[in-house]
Design an enzyme around this catalytic site. Sequence first.
Site, PDB file in Angstrom:
ATOM      1  N   ARG A  53       2.897  -6.210   9.510  1.00  0.00           N
ATOM      2  CA  ARG A  53       2.047  -5.137  10.029  1.00  0.00           C
ATOM      3  C   ARG A  53       2.442  -4.748  11.448  1.00  0.00           C
ATOM      4  NH1 ARG A  53      -3.756  -7.436   7.817  1.00  0.00           N
ATOM      5  NH2 ARG A  53      -3.774  -6.312   5.825  1.00  0.00           N
ATOM      6  N   THR A  92      -4.937  -7.499  11.168  1.00  0.00           N
ATOM      7  CA  THR A  92      -5.352  -6.265  10.494  1.00  0.00           C
ATOM      8  C   THR A  92      -4.968  -5.023  11.299  1.00  0.00           C
ATOM      9  OG1 THR A  92      -7.241  -7.504   9.637  1.00  0.00           O
ATOM     10  CG2 THR A  92      -7.351  -5.101   9.474  1.00  0.00           C
ATOM     11  N   ARG A  95      -0.785 -14.399   4.914  1.00  0.00           N
ATOM     12  CA  ARG A  95      -1.510 -13.705   5.986  1.00  0.00           C
ATOM     13  C   ARG A  95      -0.772 -13.841   7.304  1.00  0.00           C
ATOM     14  NH1 ARG A  95      -6.440 -11.003   4.873  1.00  0.00           N
ATOM     15  NH2 ARG A  95      -6.748 -10.811   7.103  1.00  0.00           N
ATOM     16  N   HIS A 145      -1.669  -5.428   1.786  1.00  0.00           N
ATOM     17  CA  HIS A 145      -2.939  -6.133   1.677  1.00  0.00           C
ATOM     18  C   HIS A 145      -2.658  -7.570   1.277  1.00  0.00           C
ATOM     19  CE1 HIS A 145      -6.988  -7.303   0.466  1.00  0.00           C
ATOM     20  NE2 HIS A 145      -6.420  -7.831  -0.612  1.00  0.00           N
ATOM     21  N   PHE A 152     -15.243   4.488   8.340  1.00  0.00           N
ATOM     22  CA  PHE A 152     -13.918   4.865   7.844  1.00  0.00           C
ATOM     23  C   PHE A 152     -13.744   4.580   6.349  1.00  0.00           C
ATOM     24  CE2 PHE A 152     -13.655   0.608   9.773  1.00  0.00           C
ATOM     25  CZ  PHE A 152     -13.184  -0.141   8.699  1.00  0.00           C
ATOM     26  N   ASN A 186      -1.610  -0.319   7.427  1.00  0.00           N
ATOM     27  CA  ASN A 186      -0.913  -1.562   7.749  1.00  0.00           C
ATOM     28  C   ASN A 186      -0.050  -2.084   6.600  1.00  0.00           C
ATOM     29  OD1 ASN A 186      -3.070  -2.281   6.201  1.00  0.00           O
ATOM     30  ND2 ASN A 186      -4.166  -3.381   7.805  1.00  0.00           N
ATOM     31  N   LYS A 197       0.836  -1.199   0.000  1.00  0.00           N
ATOM     32  CA  LYS A 197       0.000   0.000   0.000  1.00  0.00           C
ATOM     33  C   LYS A 197       0.877   1.258   0.000  1.00  0.00           C
ATOM     34  CE  LYS A 197      -3.692  -2.321   2.696  1.00  0.00           C
ATOM     35  NZ  LYS A 197      -4.560  -2.164   3.898  1.00  0.00           N
TER      36      LYS A 197
END
Length: 167
Positions: free
Chosen positions: A108, A97, A91, A125, A58, A122, A10
């Site tokens: 993260r 998250t 993951r 993705h 959000f 974070n 990101k």
Amino acid sequence: MEQAVLILIKPDGLIKSLTGNILTRLSETKLEIVAAKIVRVSRELAQEHYKHLKEKPFFNELVKYLQGEIHDRKKVLALVYWGEDAIKKCRELAGATNPEEAEPTSIRGSYGRITTSGVYENVIHVSSNEPEANREIKLWFEPGEIIVELYPQKELLYKEHKVKTWA
Ligand code: UDP
Ligand code: MG
């Protein structure tokens, strides 16, 4: 079970110069990269990507975050990793998250933060399950941009279709 997973680095991950670190961490999985590109994210793409969160307070901030509006870094690095248990492996490396709840050594946990607006920045993705990976990979990539045939394809003949080529 061999499967594909969409990874996005990101805008916060890019502006913090974390690309190398994140790709190194992901290489621990021994999964194969089958697609990669830099994307300027449109509002429509960001909204579609996060459509499961449309009702959240959000959501607007989240869309701006993915577009890079918050970090003045208007791009993401999109990749598809492929191999045994790809989703679970990626993951796990990414962590929870919420960066405050993520294992401290996870990606993260190491690099994420919670903003004053409440959005979790974070840095990465990772698709959460196979149906989501399928949906997301088709959203971010065209068949020709992936070096293996992950999903069934069809051929269309476009007439008078304008394309860009090198001058
Ligand atoms: N997010 C957030 N606050 C929340 C939940 C999610 O800011 O309470 C953001 C965060 O950046 C997260 C993204 O929305 O990565 C997508 O949320 P999801 O629940 O799909 O989590 P993920 O699959 O990314 O772990
Ligand atoms: Mg998700």
